[in-house]
Design a protein around this motif. Structure first.
Motif, PDB file in Angstrom:
ATOM      1  N   SER A 121      -3.008  -0.377   2.024  1.00 52.49           N
ATOM      2  CA  SER A 121      -4.311  -0.477   1.353  1.00 52.49           C
ATOM      3  C   SER A 121      -4.215  -0.166  -0.137  1.00 52.49           C
ATOM      4  CB  SER A 121      -5.323   0.494   1.981  1.00 52.49           C
ATOM      5  OG  SER A 121      -5.712   0.056   3.263  1.00 52.49           O
ATOM      6  N   CYS A 122      -3.028   0.269  -0.594  1.00 51.86           N
ATOM      7  CA  CYS A 122      -2.951   0.713  -1.995  1.00 51.86           C
ATOM      8  C   CYS A 122      -1.586   0.440  -2.626  1.00 51.86           C
ATOM      9  CB  CYS A 122      -3.330   2.187  -2.081  1.00 51.86           C
ATOM     10  SG  CYS A 122      -3.636   2.716  -3.761  1.00 51.86           S
ATOM     11  N   ASP A 123      -1.208  -0.849  -2.676  1.00 58.65           N
ATOM     12  CA  ASP A 123       0.019  -1.253  -3.380  1.00 58.65           C
ATOM     13  C   ASP A 123       1.260  -0.504  -2.909  1.00 58.65           C
ATOM     14  OD1 ASP A 123      -1.298  -3.121  -5.029  1.00 58.65           O
ATOM     15  OD2 ASP A 123      -1.854  -1.561  -6.445  1.00 58.65           O
ATOM     16  N   GLY A 124       1.320  -0.142  -1.639  1.00 54.69           N
ATOM     17  CA  GLY A 124       2.527   0.503  -1.114  1.00 54.69           C
ATOM     18  C   GLY A 124       2.605   2.001  -1.373  1.00 54.69           C
ATOM     19  N   VAL A 125       1.517   2.587  -1.906  1.00 53.69           N
ATOM     20  CA  VAL A 125       1.514   4.028  -2.183  1.00 53.69           C
ATOM     21  C   VAL A 125       0.776   4.760  -1.065  1.00 53.69           C
ATOM     22  CG1 VAL A 125       0.807   5.839  -3.789  1.00 53.69           C
ATOM     23  CG2 VAL A 125       1.493   3.587  -4.663  1.00 53.69           C
TER      24      VAL A 125
ATOM     25  N   ILE B 132      -4.452   7.655   3.424  1.00 51.96           N
ATOM     26  CA  ILE B 132      -4.793   6.232   3.338  1.00 51.96           C
ATOM     27  C   ILE B 132      -3.517   5.428   3.594  1.00 51.96           C
ATOM     28  CG2 ILE B 132      -5.659   4.380   1.850  1.00 51.96           C
ATOM     29  CD1 ILE B 132      -7.108   6.558   0.202  1.00 51.96           C
TER      30      ILE B 132
ATOM     31  N   TYR C 282     -10.576   0.097   3.067  1.00 50.48           N
ATOM     32  CA  TYR C 282      -9.352   0.901   3.116  1.00 50.48           C
ATOM     33  C   TYR C 282      -9.069   1.334   4.559  1.00 50.48           C
ATOM     34  CZ  TYR C 282      -9.061   1.231  -1.940  1.00 50.48           C
ATOM     35  OH  TYR C 282      -8.924   0.926  -3.261  1.00 50.48           O
TER      36      TYR C 282
END
Lengths: 135, 135
Positions: free
Chosen positions: B121-125, B117, B98
Motif C-alpha cells: 500500500s506504500c511503495d514497498g515501505v 500498513i 490502505y
C-alpha cells in the motif's frame, strides 16, 4: 560526532503520487522538491522536526536511485545522521574499517556536505552523514 | 492524526554486534533491549529525541524478522509514525484503500498500541502506526 537523525529516505517510482500520499493521506507538511544534479536525484522533503522524511526519485531517469528502483521497485532507501564534524567522523569511522561510497564529501540536498557509508559496512543499511556548510 | 516520526527500525542479524556498533561507532545512547513476545522480536532502542533508531532481531529464531533476515540479510525494516488517535487513522486510511497486516492494533514495544500498513500500500515501505496507551 553524530548529533541527530537528519532524515530517512524512501525511494519512490512515482514522485508526484508519493508526494500526494504523504501530504493527503499521512497529513505531513510538504517543504518542496529539490533536484540534486550531482546525485542524479530529485528529492522531496517532509519535515517532522528535527528530522524529515525525504522522498528520492531518479532525475532524468538515470543514476543510483534509478538502479535501486529497477531492482527493488521502491522502499526505504537510506538514513542520514547529522554530524557536527563530518571530516572527523569520516576519519574516525575509516579507522574502524568502515567503507565509504566516495573519498570525500559532496554537496547534497539543503546545500549540506554529505557522504555515504557503504551498506556492507552496516548490516545492509545505506547510511548518509551530513553537515550544513554553515556549521 | 500523525504527529511525529516515532522511530525507524533496522533488522540486524547479530543484535549484540549492532548494539555495539550504534553505541561505540555512531555514539548513540542505548536505552535497552525489550523482547516483544507477541511479535517474536527483540528490540533495542537508541533515542534521538523525539525519534529513535530501533534495532529488531528475531526472538527465539522465529517470526517475521527471521523471515526478513533469511531473505535480505539485514537492512532498513520499517518506519513508525506516532498518531494521536490510532483507531481514527486506521479507519481513515482503510477508507482510502490502505491494507493493514492485522485487523486491530496489538501491543508493541514501549507498551504502545501498534499496527502495520502493508508495504504494497506504500511503495514497498512497511509503515507502523503507534500510540501510547496513556495518550
Amino acid at each position: 560526532m553524530i548529533v541527530a537523525l537528519d532524515h530517512i529516505a524512501i525511494a519512490v517510482p512515482d514522485l508526484e503520487k508519493s508526494i500526494k500520499r504523504f501530504m493527503e493521506d499521512f497529513g505531513l507538511n510538504y517543504e518542496g522538491t529539490e533536484h540534486i544534479e550531482s546525485a542524479k536525484t530529485s528529492t522531496a522533503f517532509f519535515p517532522l522536526p528535527p528530522t524529515s522524511i525525504e522522498l528520492v526519485h531518479p532525475l532524468n531517469d538515470e543514476g543510483p536511485v534509478k538502479k535501486y528502483l529497477d531492482k527493488k521497485g521502491g522502499g526505504l532507501h537510506h538514513l542520514c545522521f547529522r554530524t557536527d564534524d563530518i571530516e572527523a567522523d569520516i576519519a574516525r569511522l575509516k579507522e574502524k574499517g568502515y567503507e565509504f561510497l566516495s573519498d570525500e564529501p559532496a554537496i547534497g540536498a539543503h546545500d549540506c556536505k554529505v557522504i555515504f557509508i557503504h551498506p556492507k559496512s552496516c548490516d545492509g543499511v545505506l547510511i548518509e552523514l551530513n553537515q550544513p556548510q554553515t556549521s
